[in-house]
Design an enzyme around this catalytic site. Structure first.
Site, PDB file in Angstrom:
ATOM      1  N   HIS A 103       0.820  -1.208   0.000  1.00  0.00           N
ATOM      2  CA  HIS A 103       0.000   0.000   0.000  1.00  0.00           C
ATOM      3  C   HIS A 103       0.859   1.265   0.000  1.00  0.00           C
ATOM      4  O   HIS A 103       0.570   2.226  -0.699  1.00  0.00           O
ATOM      5  CB  HIS A 103      -0.916  -0.022   1.228  1.00  0.00           C
ATOM      6  CG  HIS A 103      -1.925   1.065   1.257  1.00  0.00           C
ATOM      7  ND1 HIS A 103      -3.113   0.981   0.562  1.00  0.00           N
ATOM      8  CD2 HIS A 103      -1.940   2.254   1.883  1.00  0.00           C
ATOM      9  CE1 HIS A 103      -3.803   2.081   0.769  1.00  0.00           C
ATOM     10  NE2 HIS A 103      -3.121   2.878   1.556  1.00  0.00           N
ATOM     11  N   HIS A 116     -10.409   2.747  -0.442  1.00  0.00           N
ATOM     12  CA  HIS A 116     -10.532   2.279   0.930  1.00  0.00           C
ATOM     13  C   HIS A 116     -11.336   0.991   0.916  1.00  0.00           C
ATOM     14  O   HIS A 116     -12.354   0.862   1.597  1.00  0.00           O
ATOM     15  CB  HIS A 116     -11.147   3.349   1.832  1.00  0.00           C
ATOM     16  CG  HIS A 116     -10.353   3.578   3.073  1.00  0.00           C
ATOM     17  ND1 HIS A 116     -10.903   3.872   4.282  1.00  0.00           N
ATOM     18  CD2 HIS A 116      -9.010   3.520   3.289  1.00  0.00           C
ATOM     19  CE1 HIS A 116      -9.935   4.002   5.186  1.00  0.00           C
ATOM     20  NE2 HIS A 116      -8.791   3.797   4.605  1.00  0.00           N
TER      21      HIS A 116
END
Lengths: 228, 739
Positions: free
Chosen positions: B49, B95
Site C-alpha cells: 500500500h 478504501h
C-alpha cells in the site's frame, strides 16, 4: 441591509449564506465567530447550515450554549431579525426563540434534493417578495429536519399564521409524497410571535442565481432587504 | 507491554507482512536486528500500500507531464493549472478492505483521507466523487455493504461540507467478497501557494496537529496489502473511525495557518500514520528527523512507541513550522480547539530517530526507509483475448419496449438517485451540472471577477471490458471519461487513477495490471490527459478469487465559460436528434448481453483514440458554441438507453426514424461502439451541424425529433416516458428497502 452571519465550529454553509446576502443587498455580511459576546450593528443575524459541533449530542444543542447566543437573544428581543437555516433552525429552536424541535428524518436518511415550498404567509418580513400561496423551488440538505411540536403549539402556529413555508407538490398540495422528512403539517419554516425570527430547513441561499438552476430563493433575501 | 528489544522471530516477521528476503534486506541495511518499533516502521513503509513495490516499475511508464501540470504523482495530490493564477488539486484513493469489513467507518475514513490529501496541499475542497463497486445484489452481504458505504460517504462529506457531485455504483458477483470504495476529491488553490511535504532547514520544529492518537487503525496499511479469507472479520480492529467534525476544524485551521506564512512543510497522517508522514517529510528534504513520542497527544494511556508509530487514527497532520511563528500557529489551532504539540525537530543526520521515555526506540537511515523499499518486477502473462462476438449469436429481443425497460430497471443501469440524494451535492452553491448526467460541472470564479469558469468531474471504468481485454478496457476507461467531459463542454485536462486489482503475485493478475496500464497510458497520451496522481490497491481477492480488474479513472475538465455547459435532458420539442459517431453494432461485453442474458462474452468494443479525439473535439466545440440543446455520451446500454436517459431527464419523448443500415436493429440500438454521442439541436442548426460534422470527418446522422410524452420507434417500440422513469427509479429504492 446590514447583516451578520454567525460561525460556529462545524458550520459549513456560512459562505453560501454570506454570498446570498451579498448578491441581493450588495453588502458583504459580517462574519461573527461564536466566541464573540457582542454583535456588530446589524439588521439581520443569520445562522447558517452545517453540523455545528459535529451534531454530536443533539443537533444545535452545543451551539445554543455559545457565548454569542446571549447577544442573539438581545437582538431578537429588540425586534432585530434572526434567520436560522437548517442547522441554524435547529439552533434557534434549541435557544428557545422558536417552538418545537427537529427530529431525525422519517426516512432515517440524509436527503439532498430540490423540493417545492408553498409560501403560506407572504406578509412577513422574510416573505413579502413572494405572492401568497406561491409555490417555489428550494433545495434541502439535512438528516434531521422532521419538525415536531405538540398539538397546542401547532394550533397556535397555524392560528397565528406563523407557518411561513410548507413542503408541497408542484400544484401546491401538501401530500405525504411531497414531504421529504416527515415534518408535522408539512412544516418547512416557522416564525416567532413577533414575526422577526424565522427558522427553516430548506436552503434558499443555494437557489439565487440562474447558474444554480433557478432564482426562487432570492425572494427571501429581497424581502429582508425591503424592511432592513 | 511488549518490550522494544524483544527477539525478532520469523513468525513476528511474517505477522508484519514481510517476506523472509525482505527481512534479510532490513538486516543488510541496518547491520543488526531491528527493535520491535523498527520492525513495525519497516512493515509500514514497505507494505504494498505504501511502497508500491509491485506496481512502481509500471507506474513510471505512465504519461504524467503536460503544459498544465504543476505537480505530478508523488505528492499528496496532483496539481493542474487552470489559468488566472488558479489551480485544481485532485486525487482518488481506495478504501476497499476496510469498507468491506466495516462499511460505514471504512467509507467515512476513505472520504476523510482523500479530503485531507487535497487540503494538505493548501486547497479548499470543492468537489468529491465516489466510485463504488459491490457484489451481486442477491449476495447476503451486499445490501449491508451498500447501505453502510453510502451512509458513510454521505455522513463524512455532508458534515465536512464538500459537495459530492458524481460517481459510479456497480454490482457484480466478483465483488461479493471484496467491495471497492474509491473516493475522489478536488480542491482549488492559487497556483503560487502550493504546500508540499518536503522539510527544509535543520532544527525546525516538527508539529503535530489535529486529533489525538489512539490505538485504532493499527496496521491498517498492512491489512490493505493482504488478501481476504473467511477470518477477515477479525481484522475489524484495524479499521479506523472517522470524525468529520474534527476534519472540518483541521481544514479551517490548516488553511488559516498556511495563510499566516508559518508553514514550511505539511503532510497528512494517512496510511501508516506518524511513521509514513515523518519519514516522507525528512527523506524528501534530505534531512533527518527526531521524534519525541512523550509529546504526542494520546487518547489512551500507556501507549507504546510501536503503537504510536503504527496508529492510523484519523484527522491528524504533521507540519514543519518557522520557529519564530510557533506561537501564532499555536493560537490558530487553539482557536479551532485542536491539539498542537511540538513532537520533534529536523536534523542533519539523515537518521529517523524515535525516542520515548528518554530511550531510543528506533534509529534508522531515513532515505533508505523510503528509497530502498523492495521493488519487484513480478512475472506476468498477457491475458488470453476473447474472440469477437458475432452479432448473429446475440438474440434480438421479442419485445423492444420490454428489453429497454428491463435494462433501465437492471441493477447496473437503474437510477442512482437513491445514492446521490444522500450526498449533499449542492453545498457551496457552485454545482452547475448536478449528479445524474455525464459529468458534474462546478463553477469556479475568477479571482478578479468576470465570466466564471467551470470544472467538469467524472469517474469511469467498465470492469467487464477490462476483464475481457485489459488493454482495450484500459483505453476505454480514459476514452469514456474524455467523452463525459466533452459532452458537458469541458476540455479534459488531467486524470487521477485508482488501480484496483487482485494478487500481483499471480502472473495473470499482474498481466491484467500491465496491459491495462499500457492501454491507459496510450489513451492519456493520445487525448492529452496526463495522470497527475493516483493510488494502487492490490490483493483485492477473497479465498483466491480476484475482483474484476478495475482501474477507476477520475478525470477533470476545464470550461472557459461555465454558462455554456449543456446537460443530457431533451430541451425543446421539434429539436432534431443527431447520432454522432460510427455504429457497427458491437455487442461483445455489452450491457444488453450481460443484464438481459447474463452473458459476459466476446471482445469489448475497440477504442480508436484518433477517432475519439476528433469526435470529442467536434462535440465540445458544438456545446461551447451554444449550437446544441443537449448532449450525451453513449456508453453502457448503447443508443437506446442513452435516448431513454435524455427523455427521462427532460420529461419529453422522441420519435425516431432510424437510418437504413445493415446493422441488425437490436445491435444498432444496444451495441456499445465507442466514440459516439447523441446531440439535439433546432432543425436549422441540426442541418448545419451535419454539414460541419462531415467537414470535420465526423459521422453525424439525424435519427429523429424530440416531442410528445413517449419514446417511439415506429413498428418496434412505443413506451411512455413516465413508464421509463418508473422502472428506472424503482430498482434501487426497492432493493434497499427490502430487509
Amino acid at each position: 441591509m446590514k447583516s451578520a452571519v454567525l460561525v460556529f465550529p462545524g458550520i459549513n454553509r456560512e459562505r453560501d449564506l454570506a454570498r446570498a446576502f451579498h448578491e441581493v443587498s450588495g453588502v458583504a455580511p459580517h462574519m461573527v465567530w461564536h466566541t464573540e459576546t457582542e454583535l456588530p450593528d446589524v439588521d439581520v443575524v443569520a445562522i447558517p447550515g452545517g453540523f455545528s459541533y459535529g451534531d454530536y449530542l443533539r443537533c444545535g444543542a452545543i451551539a445554543a450554549r455559545s457565548p454569542i447566543i446571549e447577544a442573539v437573544r438581545r437582538h431578537a428581543d429588540r425586534g432585530g431579525y434572526v434567520l436560522g437555516i437548517c442547522n441554524g433552525f435547529q439552533i434557534v429552536t434549541e435557544i428557545g426563540l422558536l417552538p418545537g424541535a427537529l427530529m431525525r428524518n422519517a426516512s432515517l436518511k440524509f436527503v439532498c434534493k430540490e423540493v417545492r415550498l408553498r409560501v403560506d404567509n407572504a406578509s412577513t418580513a422574510f416573505t413579502s417578495a413572494y405572492a401568497p400561496g406561491q409555490v417555489i423551488r428550494c433545495p434541502i440538505a439535512h438528516g434531521e429536519g422532521n419538525y415536531f411540536a405538540d398539538a397546542e403549539t401547532l394550533a397556535r402556529l397555524e392560528g397565528e399564521g406563523r407557518v411561513a413555508f410548507r413542503y408541497c407538490d408542484e400544484a401546491g398540495e401538501t401530500t405525504d409524497a411531497a414531504n421529504p422528512n416527515g415534518s408535522i403539517h408539512s412544516i418547512a419554516g416557522i416564525l416567532n410571535e413577533r414575526g422577526n425570527v424565522l427558522g427553516m430547513m430548506p436552503h434558499p441561499e443555494n437557489l439565487i442565481e440562474a447558474l444554480q438552476g433557478g432564482i426562487d430563493g432570492r425572494g427571501l433575501f429581497e424581502s429582508l432587504a425591503r424592511v432592513a | 507491554m511488549i518490550p522494544n528489544d524483544i527477539k525478532i522471530t520469523p513468525e513476528l516477521v511474517k505477522e508484519h507482512g514481510l517476506k523472509p528476503d525482505e527481512y534479510q534486506r532490513i538486516l543488510d541495511l541496518i547491520g543488526r536486528e531491528p527493535t520491535l518499533t523498527e520492525l513495525g516502521i519497516f512493515s509500514a513503509m514497505w507494505n504494498e500500500h505504501c511502497s508500491y513495490k509491485s506496481s512502481k516499475k509500471w507506474l513510471k511508464q505512465l504519461p504524467t507531464k503536460g503544459e498544465r501540470v504543476l505537480i505530478g504523482p508523488g505528492e499528496n495530490a496532483g496539481v493542474v493549472d487552470i489559468g488566472d493564477g488558479q489551480a485544481v488539486v485532485f486525487k482518488m484513493e481506495s478504501h476497499n478492505h476496510p469498507s468491506y469489513i466495516e462499511p460505514y467507518q471504512g467509507a467515512t475514513t476513505g472520504v476523510g483521507g482523500i479530503l485531507r490529501d487535497v487540503f494538505t496541499m493548501g486547497a479548499r475542497p470543492i468537489a468529491a466523487m465516489n466510485a463504488l463497486r459491490f457484489g451481486e445484489p442477491t449476495h447476503p452481504k451486499t445490501h449491508h455493504v451498500v447501505s453502510g458505504v453510502v451512509a458513510g460517504v454521505g455522513g463524512y462529506g455532508n458534515s465536512f461540507g464538500v459537495p459530492t457531485v458524481g460517481g459510479e455504483v456497480n454490482f457484480h458477483r466478483r465483488y461479493n467478497g471484496n467491495c471497492l470504495v474509491n473516493a475522489f476529491a478536488a480542491g482549488l488553490l492559487k497556483s503560487d501557494e502550493i504546500f508540499l511535504s518536503e522539510a527544509k532547514g535543520v532544527g525546525m520544529p516538527v508539529v503535530y496537529l489535529g486529533s489525538k492518537t489512539g490505538r485504532d487503525g493499527m496496521g491498517g496499511a498492512t491489512m490493505a496489502s493482504a488478501e481476504f479469507d473467511e477470518n477477515s472479520a477479525e481484522k475489524r480492529p484495524t479499521v479506523q473511525v472517522g470524525d468529520p467534525f474534527a476534519e472540518k476544524l483541521l481544514l479551517e485551521a490548516s488553511l488559516e495557518l498556511m495563510a499566516s506564512g508559518a508553514v514550511i512543510a505539511i503532510q497528512d497522517m494517512g496510511a501508516a500514520g506518524l511513521t509514513c508522514s515523518a519519514v516522507e517529510m525528512g527523506a524528501k528534504g534530505n534531512l533527518g528527523l527526531e521524534l519525541n513520542l512523550d509529546m504526542v497527544p494520546t487518547r489512551e494511556p500507556n501507549m507504546t512507541a510501536y503503537e504510536m508509530m503504527l496508529s492510523e487514527s484519523q484527522e491528524r497532520m504533521l507540519m514543519v513550522l518557522h520557529p519564530h511563528l510557533e506561537e501564532q500557529a499555536e493560537a490558530i489551532f487553539r482557536k479551532w480547539g485542536l491539539d498542537f504539540a511540538i513532537v520533534g525537530y529536523t536534523t542533519d543526520t539523515l537518521r529517523f530517530v524515535v525516542k520515548h521515555h528518554g530511550e531510543v526506540m528506533a534509529d534508522l537511515p531515513i532515505k533508505e526507509l523510503g528509497d530502498q523499499a523492495p521493488e519487484y518486477d513480478r512475472p506476468w502473462v498477457e491475458p488470453a483475448k476473447q474472440p469477437v462476438l458475432d452479432v448473429a449469436d446475440v438474440p434480438a429481443p421479442a419485445n423492444y419496449a420490454k428489453a429497454l425497460l428491463d435494462l433501465l430497471g437492471s441493477p447496473n443501469l437503474s437510477s442512482r438517485r437513491w445514492v446521490w440524494e444522500q450526498y449533499d451535492h449542492l453545498i457551496q452553491g457552485n454545482t452547475v451540472q448536478r449528479p445524474g448526467g455525464d459529468a458534474a460541472v462546478v463553477r469556479v470564479e475568477r479571482p478578479n471577477g468576470g465570466t466564471a469558469k467551470g470544472l467538469g468531474f467524472t469517474c469511469d471504468v467498465t470492469p467487464r471490458y477490462v476483464e475481457a481485454d485489459p488493454y482495450e478496457g484500459g483505453k476505454q476507461a480514459i476514452a469514456e471519461s474524455w467523452r463525459n467531459l466533452s459532452a458537458v463542454g469541458a476540455l479534459p485536462i488531467a486524470v487521477t487513477d485508482n488501480l484496483n486489482f487482485g494478487n500481483p503475485e499471480r502472473p495473470e493478475i499482474m498481466g491484467q495490471f500491465v496491459m491495462a496500464l499500457k492501454g491507459i497510458g496510450e489513451a492519456c497520451l493520445a487525448l492529452d490527459m496526463p495522470i497527475v496522481s493516483g493510488n494502487v490497491s492490490l490483493y483485492n481477492e477473497t479465498n483466491g478469487e480476484a475482483i474484476l480488474p478495475t482501474p477507476a479513472i477520475g478525470a477533470v475538465g476545464l470550461m472557459d465559460d461555465v454558462e455554456k455547459t449543456v446537460g443530457v435532458a431533451f430541451a425543446n420539442s421539434e429539436d432534431v436528434i443527431l447520432l454522432v459517431g460510427e455504429t457497427t453494432g458491437w455487442m461483445g461485453q455489452s450491457s444488453y448481453l450481460y443484464e438481459l442474458y447474463g452473458r459476459e462474452e466476446g471482445a469489448p468494443p475497440p477504442v480508436d483514440l484518433a477517432l475519439e479525439k476528433k469526435t470529442g473535439d467536434f462535440v465540445r466545440d458544438c456545446v461551447i458554441a451554444g449550437r446544441v440543446t443537449a448532449a450525451h455520451d453513449l456508453s453502457d446500454g448503447g443508443l437506446l438507453v442513452a435516448l431513454a436517459e435524455m427523455a427521462m431527464a427532460g420529461g419529453k419523448g422522441a420519435r425516431l426514424l432510424l437510418p437504413e443500415t445493415e446493422v441488425p436493429l437490436h445491435a444498432f440500438l444496444f451495441g456499445e461502439d465507442q466514440a459516439r454521442y447523441v446531440l439535439t439541436a433546432s432543425p436549422i442548426e441540426a442541418s448545419r451541424l451535419i454539414v460541419d460534422a462531415a467537414m470535420a470527418g465526423v459521422a453525424a446522422t439525424a435519427i429523429g425529433a424530440v416531442g410528445g410524452s413517449e419514446l417511439v420507434i415506429p413498428g418496434h417500440l412505443t413506451v411512455a416516458v413516465a413508464d421509463l422513469r418508473e422502472r428506472h427509479e424503482s430498482w434501487m429504492p426497492s432493493y434497499m428497502s427490502a430487509a
